[in-house]
Structure formats: C-alpha cells, structure tokens
Design a protein around this motif. Structure first.
Motif, mmCIF file in Angstrom:
data_model
loop_
_atom_site.group_PDB
_atom_site.id
_atom_site.type_symbol
_atom_site.label_atom_id
_atom_site.label_comp_id
_atom_site.label_asym_id
_atom_site.label_seq_id
_atom_site.Cartn_x
_atom_site.Cartn_y
_atom_site.Cartn_z
ATOM 1 N N TYR A 49 0.832 -1.211 0.000
ATOM 2 C CA TYR A 49 0.000 0.000 0.000
ATOM 3 C C TYR A 49 0.857 1.249 0.000
ATOM 4 O O TYR A 49 0.616 2.199 -0.740
ATOM 5 C CB TYR A 49 -0.894 0.044 1.240
ATOM 6 N N LYS A 53 1.171 4.382 -2.630
ATOM 7 C CA LYS A 53 0.921 5.781 -2.279
ATOM 8 C C LYS A 53 2.068 6.671 -2.736
ATOM 9 O O LYS A 53 1.851 7.758 -3.286
ATOM 10 C CB LYS A 53 0.724 5.915 -0.759
ATOM 11 N N VAL A 96 0.629 8.180 8.864
ATOM 12 C CA VAL A 96 1.260 7.086 9.608
ATOM 13 C C VAL A 96 0.452 5.837 9.303
ATOM 14 O O VAL A 96 -0.734 5.741 9.650
ATOM 15 C CB VAL A 96 1.286 7.364 11.123
ATOM 16 N N GLN A 97 1.072 4.913 8.600
ATOM 17 C CA GLN A 97 0.362 3.722 8.127
ATOM 18 C C GLN A 97 -0.117 2.865 9.304
ATOM 19 O O GLN A 97 0.653 2.554 10.219
ATOM 20 C CB GLN A 97 1.298 2.911 7.215
ATOM 21 N N LEU A 98 -1.363 2.489 9.269
ATOM 22 C CA LEU A 98 -1.954 1.591 10.265
ATOM 23 C C LEU A 98 -2.075 0.199 9.644
ATOM 24 O O LEU A 98 -2.217 0.091 8.435
ATOM 25 C CB LEU A 98 -3.326 2.112 10.689
ATOM 26 N N ASP A 120 -5.027 12.068 6.298
ATOM 27 C CA ASP A 120 -5.841 10.852 6.455
ATOM 28 C C ASP A 120 -7.237 11.196 6.985
ATOM 29 O O ASP A 120 -8.169 10.409 6.840
ATOM 30 C CB ASP A 120 -5.185 9.916 7.488
ATOM 31 N N MET A 232 -11.973 -5.254 1.588
ATOM 32 C CA MET A 232 -10.687 -5.742 1.035
ATOM 33 C C MET A 232 -10.423 -7.084 1.687
ATOM 34 O O MET A 232 -9.873 -7.142 2.798
ATOM 35 C CB MET A 232 -9.542 -4.806 1.460
ATOM 36 N N PRO A 260 -10.775 -5.706 -7.080
ATOM 37 C CA PRO A 260 -10.078 -4.405 -7.041
ATOM 38 C C PRO A 260 -10.594 -3.442 -8.111
ATOM 39 O O PRO A 260 -11.455 -3.812 -8.903
ATOM 40 C CB PRO A 260 -8.624 -4.806 -7.312
ATOM 41 N N GLY A 261 -10.049 -2.226 -8.109
ATOM 42 C CA GLY A 261 -10.386 -1.254 -9.152
ATOM 43 C C GLY A 261 -11.544 -0.341 -8.817
ATOM 44 O O GLY A 261 -12.063 0.347 -9.699
ATOM 45 N N GLY A 264 -10.514 1.297 -3.593
ATOM 46 C CA GLY A 264 -9.086 1.327 -3.249
ATOM 47 C C GLY A 264 -8.320 2.439 -3.953
ATOM 48 O O GLY A 264 -7.711 3.294 -3.294
#
Ligand SMILES: Nc1nc(=O)c2c([nH]1)NC[C@@H]1CN(c3ccc(C(=O)N[C@@H](CCC(=O)O)C(=O)O)cc3)C=[N+]21
Length: 284
Positions: A49, A53, A96-98, A120, A232, A260-261, A264
């Motif tokens: 992910y 990004k 900050v990625q969780l 975020d 997801m 997907p598509g 997300g």
C-alpha cells in the motif's frame, strides 16, 4: 449483468490529472506539495500500500518522503518523528500507516499529527470538523466513495435512503456523516443489527464496509440501487475481493463498484487531493 460499473481506476485518472495540474501550478509558485508516509514494522500488505501511495505522489508531481522504521521502534521515538514532520515546511501531509505494532498506541500517534497536516482525516479534530460541517480533512476512503457517487450524478442525495454497513472510525462513521451532509437519509448497520437485509432492501445507496466476504448478497439489494464496496478481503483462492457478492449483486443493482479497481484507488486519489489542498492552504 444489469448494473453499470463505477470504475475507480478511470475516475482516479481523471481526478489525478486535475491534481497534477494544480500541483504543477503551486510548484511553479515555489511550493511543491509534500507527503510524508511513515511505516513502522514489516507488515506485508502495508509495504505494498505504502509503495502505491508513494508512486501515486510521484506520478502527480507531489514530493513524497517514505520513512521506514523497525517494528521495535519505541512510541516515544515515533511521536518525536511526527513532531519533526509537523514542523517541516516541505511536508503538507503526514500519513502514519496503520496498523502499528502492538506496543504503540495508534490513537496517541494520530492525535500527535497536526490537524493542518492530517491528510488521512483520522485526527479527532478532523472527525469533529466533519461532524459539525466545518473545514477539515475528510477521511480518504469515504471521501472517495462520495466522489464516486458524484461521478454518477448523485452529489445531492435529497430524498435518497443510504445504508452504511459498518461503524468504524475510519470508514463507517465518517461515511454516514458525509452522506448526511449530502442530504441523504442515513441508516448505519453493524454487528448488532437484527435484520440487515430488511434495512438494505430499503436502500437507494448501500455502502459495505465490514471487512467480511458476502456481507451483501443479491436478495438484500433493491433493484437499481447503487452498491459501493469498501471491503478488502481474500477469497479461498487468495484473490482480492470485497464485502459484496459481486456476481450476484451485479444482476440486481443499478451501479456497483468492483474490487479491485473501485474504492481502493479512490482512497489513494483522495489522499493526493487532501495533500494538494493542504499545500494550497499553506501557500495562501
Ligand atoms: N494511515 C492509513 N491510511 C490509510 O489510508 C490506510 C492505512 N493507514 N492502512 C491500510 C489501509 C488500506 N488502504 C488501501 C488503500 C488503497 C488500496 C488499493 O488501491 N487497492 C487496490 C488493489 C491493491 C492490490 O492489488 O492489493 C484496489 O482496490 O484496486 C488498498 C488499501 C489504505 N489504508
């Protein structure tokens, strides 16, 4: 198939082109929009992910910094990094990625991010601003869902009934608030709901955000309804799938988002939008 697809990749492309144009204009004025992504630990999914990004930023002409730390990083050290980014003028957004490693309190870390850089939209101040209709960053996933509705002519939901399945702080709750802001009549369903199908069958718009496969099946959908799938999950073959039984529901719904598509890519797109707007605010 009766439903039309809401293509999150195509819509993202459109919105990201706009972002790139505005980012270029701002850069020409000496302010290049900058996003810092902080990743702690080696969660496999997070690595993917986060890379997506950073790549999305580059493609749109945004400056991005990826800070990776060992899973053993202390909470105090992470809080110090957040504080340094709060004070870094080249950074307009901090993510900050969780999830964070268990020994770190994610709430504490999110609250340490300056609300002016909370792209975020997870900070209590951002959630509060949304609640009372004031300016603040909107959580990217529900914000992306609203963009998808807008793209099919459903910006104003007056007279429509929207049902949200899920009540998380990062999707379900802000989703309900955004739908309310768009004049929908909103019902929020969750694990304590007695008869989910009875609720969803009344819905003109259903947003599924539970994190479990087949939460929404064809018999639970009103013909012609708009179905937005935030889920997801992995199916038995390890393939990415959402919360909605896509093959069944697509025969009943009027519109449906794929996984997907779908949602997300829009989540990442709205992260770029928030970062750009943060930079525009800082420059003005
Ligand atoms: N602070 C923070 N902010 C987040 O926004 C955040 C987070 N932490 N932690 C994890 C989740 C998950 N998330 C995704 C975003 C895009 C896709 C995405 O683009 N998915 C592609 C497919 C990706 C694939 O193939 O695996 C799609 O749906 O088409 C997925 C997942 C953001 N999250």
């Amino acid at each position: 198939m009766t439903a039309q697809l809401i293509d999150g990749v195509a819509l993202s492309k459109q919105v990201r082109t706009e972002v790139a144009q505005r980012a270029a204009a701002l850069t020409a004025k000496g302010v290049k929009p900058g996003l810092a992504v902080v990743l702690v630990g080696d969660n496999q999914a997070s690595q993917v992910y986060v890379r997506n990004k950073v790549k999305a930023c580059e493609d749109a002409g945004l400056h991005s910094v990826l800070e990776k730390y060992e899973a053993t990083m202390s909470e105090a050290d992470l809080l110090a990094r957040v504080e340094a980014l709060n004070n870094d003028p080249a950074i307009h957004g901090i993510l900050v990625q969780l999830p964070l490693p268990k020994h770190i309190d994610d709430h504490k870390v999110i609250e340490a991010i300056s609300p002016e850089k909370d792209v975020d939209g997870f900070h209590v101040a951002s959630a509060g601003a949304l609640m009372v209709g004031e300016k603040g960053f909107k959580a990217c996933t529900p914000y992306g869902c609203m963009k998808m509705l807008e793209s099919i002519g459903m910006k104003d939901l007056k007279g429509k009934h929207a049902v949200v399945i899920g009540r998380s702080n990062i999707v379900g709750k802000p989703m309900a608030m955004m739908l309310l802001q768009a004049n929908a009549t909103v019902t929020v369903c969750h694990s304590g709901t007695a008869d989910l199908g009875a609720m969803t069958r009344q819905a003109d718009v259903v947003v599924a955000a539970v994190g479990k496969r087949n939460v929404l099946t064809a018999d639970m959908v009103k013909p012609g309804a708009v179905v937005i799938d935030v889920g997801m999950n992995r199916n038995d073959e390890g393939k990415l799938c959402g919360d909605v039984d896509f093959d069944g529901v697509k025969e009943v719904a009027g519109w449906i988002t794929p996984v997907p598509g779908g949602v997300g890519p829009m989540t990442i797109t709205m992260l770029l939008v928030n970062t750009l707007e943060s930079a525009e605010r800082a420059a003005s």
